[in-house]
Write a protein that holds these residues in place. Structure first.
Motif, PDB file in Angstrom:
ATOM      1  N   LEU A  28      12.694  19.299  64.359  1.00 51.18           N
ATOM      2  CA  LEU A  28      13.343  19.026  63.077  1.00 51.18           C
ATOM      3  C   LEU A  28      14.101  17.699  63.141  1.00 51.18           C
ATOM      4  O   LEU A  28      14.056  16.900  62.210  1.00 51.18           O
ATOM      5  N   ALA A  29      14.788  17.463  64.265  1.00 53.82           N
ATOM      6  CA  ALA A  29      15.512  16.196  64.424  1.00 53.82           C
ATOM      7  C   ALA A  29      14.545  15.025  64.495  1.00 53.82           C
ATOM      8  O   ALA A  29      14.781  13.962  63.899  1.00 53.82           O
TER       9      ALA A  29
ATOM     10  N   ALA B  58      11.558  14.816  63.150  1.00 55.46           N
ATOM     11  CA  ALA B  58      11.015  14.581  61.814  1.00 55.46           C
ATOM     12  C   ALA B  58      12.016  13.828  60.941  1.00 55.46           C
ATOM     13  O   ALA B  58      11.641  12.987  60.116  1.00 55.46           O
ATOM     14  N   PHE B  59      13.302  14.119  61.135  1.00 57.84           N
ATOM     15  CA  PHE B  59      14.346  13.449  60.350  1.00 57.84           C
ATOM     16  C   PHE B  59      14.372  11.948  60.634  1.00 57.84           C
ATOM     17  O   PHE B  59      14.569  11.133  59.732  1.00 57.84           O
ATOM     18  N   PHE B  60      14.162  11.574  61.915  1.00 56.45           N
ATOM     19  CA  PHE B  60      14.215  10.164  62.306  1.00 56.45           C
ATOM     20  C   PHE B  60      12.872   9.462  62.201  1.00 56.45           C
ATOM     21  O   PHE B  60      12.801   8.240  62.381  1.00 56.45           O
TER      22      PHE B  60
ATOM     23  N   GLY C 214       8.171  16.154  66.524  1.00 57.47           N
ATOM     24  CA  GLY C 214       8.553  15.836  65.153  1.00 57.47           C
ATOM     25  C   GLY C 214       8.442  14.354  64.842  1.00 57.47           C
ATOM     26  O   GLY C 214       8.147  13.970  63.722  1.00 57.47           O
TER      27      GLY C 214
ATOM     28  N   THR D 109       8.202  23.778  56.322  1.00 63.02           N
ATOM     29  CA  THR D 109       8.580  22.551  55.621  1.00 63.02           C
ATOM     30  C   THR D 109       7.450  22.055  54.730  1.00 63.02           C
ATOM     31  O   THR D 109       7.652  21.733  53.554  1.00 63.02           O
TER      32      THR D 109
END
Length: 260
Positions: free
Chosen positions: A91-92, A94-96, A157, A200
């Motif tokens: 998840l982290a 994918a965020f970056f 991610g 997601t």
């Protein structure tokens, strides 16, 4: 539903079966399945291709995870703990992902893979025997959670290709598992990361279920067959497939970097 011929769908289904087999044995099935979807669905947005890929891959991974958990000495509790960490890491990542230039990271990943390949070739017994038959210490389990969970989950991610292969190598190295047990543990971790990604993509409406459903059936069959073959033939067989997959991953990243 995209405009797709029955021939194209049939080819995608056969590709999904092969990808499920590769993924179950040593990871890396996405190297085959994702490019096939990109070619077969040329007019679809990348998010829809990625979402469909995850909706297919989770079935083969789950089938392989169940097969390994039943017949291989897999510590499901440890695998689940690593999997939860990998879920957070992915998840982290994918965020970056939007702010990272993958072209900068590919050469670094290729260097790591070539080092891994050299290590495996120079250490013929790596992953074929258990160096320490005793249960792993708490310190080793924590290291596996940090490396195989958070770090590799973050990579999954962020970029993704070869995640399953990295998991197998990390688990074999850190927890002193043979390659069959490492593959089984990696499948459970992969299920956790795939669930998070699929939730997601589904929430974003980025899954082509009409394409994913028939492909998933073939992927599941390939995953179950691959797990059975790995369990039957042992770590030497997995090691051979591992070398081939690492070479394929290096070639794929090199093509993406310099040949595209």
């Amino acid at each position: 539903m995209p405009d797709i011929s029955l021939t194209t769908l049939a080819v995608l289904c056969l590709t999904a079966a092969a990808a499920g087999w590769i993924d179950a044995v040593v990871g890396g099935g996405g190297l085959l399945q994702l490019p096939a979807l990109l070619v077969g669905l040329p007019h679809m947005a990348p998010a829809h291709v990625l979402g469909t890929n995850k909706a297919v891959a989770i079935w083969g991974t789950s089938a392989a995870a169940v097969a390994y958990a039943r017949k291989a000495p897999v510590d499901v509790r440890t695998a689940a703990r690593i999997g939860l960490a990998a879920l957070g890491g992915s998840l982290a990542g994918a965020f970056f992902a939007a702010g990272i230039d993958s072209a900068v990271l590919r050469p670094l990943i290729m260097a790591v893979l070539l080092a891994v390949l050299a290590f495996v070739l120079l250490r013929p017994t790596f992953g074929t025997t258990v160096a320490d038959p005793a249960p792993p210490t708490g310190r080793r389990v924590l290291a596996a959670i940090l490396v195989a969970g958070l770090v590799i989950g973050f990579y999954d991610g962020l970029i993704g290709p070869g995640t399953g292969t990295f998991l197998v190598l990390a688990l074999a190295g850190i927890l002193h598992m043979n390659l069959v047990t490492a593959s089984g543990t990696a499948k459970i971790v992969n299920v956790c990361t795939n669930v998070g990604a699929l939730v997601t993509f589904t929430a974003q409406g980025a899954v082509l279920w009409q394409v994913a459903a028939p492909m998933a059936v073939f992927n599941l069959a390939g995953g179950a067959l691959g797990a059975r073959m790995a369990l039957k033939r042992g770590s030497g067989f997995v090691r051979g497939v591992l070398v081939v997959v690492v070479l394929a991953l290096v070639c794929k990243l090199a093509y993406d970097q310099w040949g595209g």
